[in-house]
Enzyme design. Structure first.
Site, short mmCIF file in Angstrom:
data_model
loop_
_atom_site.label_atom_id
_atom_site.label_comp_id
_atom_site.label_asym_id
_atom_site.label_seq_id
_atom_site.Cartn_x
_atom_site.Cartn_y
_atom_site.Cartn_z
N ASN A 117 -12.09 -42.35 -31.07
CA ASN A 117 -11.18 -43.39 -30.59
C ASN A 117 -12.01 -44.41 -29.81
OD1 ASN A 117 -8.82 -42.12 -31.59
ND2 ASN A 117 -8.82 -40.72 -29.84
N HIS A 149 -17.08 -39.98 -27.38
CA HIS A 149 -16.92 -38.58 -27.79
C HIS A 149 -16.39 -38.52 -29.21
CE1 HIS A 149 -13.41 -39.98 -25.52
NE2 HIS A 149 -12.65 -39.26 -26.32
P1 AMP Z 1 -9.63 -39.79 -26.05
O1 AMP Z 1 -8.15 -40.01 -25.97
O2 AMP Z 1 -10.21 -40.06 -27.42
O3 AMP Z 1 -10.37 -40.52 -24.95
O4 AMP Z 1 -9.85 -38.24 -25.85
C1 AMP Z 1 -10.12 -37.67 -24.61
C2 AMP Z 1 -10.01 -36.18 -24.81
O5 AMP Z 1 -10.61 -35.52 -23.71
C3 AMP Z 1 -8.57 -35.65 -24.92
O6 AMP Z 1 -8.40 -34.97 -26.16
C4 AMP Z 1 -8.44 -34.71 -23.73
O7 AMP Z 1 -7.63 -33.59 -23.99
C5 AMP Z 1 -9.89 -34.34 -23.49
N1 AMP Z 1 -10.19 -33.89 -22.14
C6 AMP Z 1 -9.88 -34.51 -20.98
N2 AMP Z 1 -10.34 -33.82 -19.93
C7 AMP Z 1 -10.96 -32.73 -20.44
C8 AMP Z 1 -11.63 -31.60 -19.86
N3 AMP Z 1 -11.77 -31.47 -18.54
N4 AMP Z 1 -12.15 -30.66 -20.70
C9 AMP Z 1 -12.03 -30.78 -22.04
N5 AMP Z 1 -11.40 -31.82 -22.64
C10 AMP Z 1 -10.87 -32.77 -21.85
#
Ligand code: AMP
Length: 121
Positions: free
Chosen positions: A94, A107
């Site tokens: 994203n 990511h």
């Molecule tokens: P995005 O919306 O592409 O920025 O995705 C961010 C992702 O990070 C989401 O799928 C969240 O569930 C994940 N996320 C946020 N905080 C954590 C965390 N502490 N550990 C693992 N995943 C996380």
């Protein structure tokens, strides 16, 4: 390498890179870290992040082309090691607001364990 980057990374993924909050880590090398998403959108949902802070894909510089390729290669290596390479999986990045990016640190989402529809929502 990248220690200054890691130290100053203000995002939640920076906290994970510094070991300040726990993560279920599935892969680590000098360039990247991969761990299970805390809010999985599929039976398998793993995030692959560079250790160097790149806020979003479109911020990557030309000199980071090799790093970007490495992240993709690690995603495929994880798929093989976790056993879902053959059944199929999806890799999602994203980039920015319209794509729904919430964490401003590049990511790759690696999703598997169910069928995915197309086009994405
Ligand atoms: P995005 O919306 O592409 O920025 O995705 C961010 C992702 O990070 C989401 O799928 C969240 O569930 C994940 N996320 C946020 N905080 C954590 C965390 N502490 N550990 C693992 N995943 C996380």
């Amino acid at each position: 390498m990248d220690q200054n980057d890691i130290a100053s990374n203000p995002t939640i993924f920076g906290k994970i890179l510094r070991g300040e909050i726990p993560a279920d880590i599935v892969h680590e090398d000098i360039h990247c870290l991969a761990f299970r998403d805390i809010n999985p959108q599929a039976p398998q949902h793993i995030l692959v992040i560079p250790k160097r802070l790149i806020p979003k894909l479109s911020d990557a510089s030309e000199e980071q082309r090799t790093l970007l390729g490495h992240l993709l290669y690690v995603a495929s290596e994880i798929a093989r090691k976790e056993g879902f390479a053959e059944e199929g999986f999806r890799v999602v990045i994203n980039n920015g607001e319209n794509a729904g990016q919430e964490v401003p640190h590049l990511h790759l989402h690696v999703l598997a364990g169910r069928a995915f529809s197309w086009p994405p929502g």
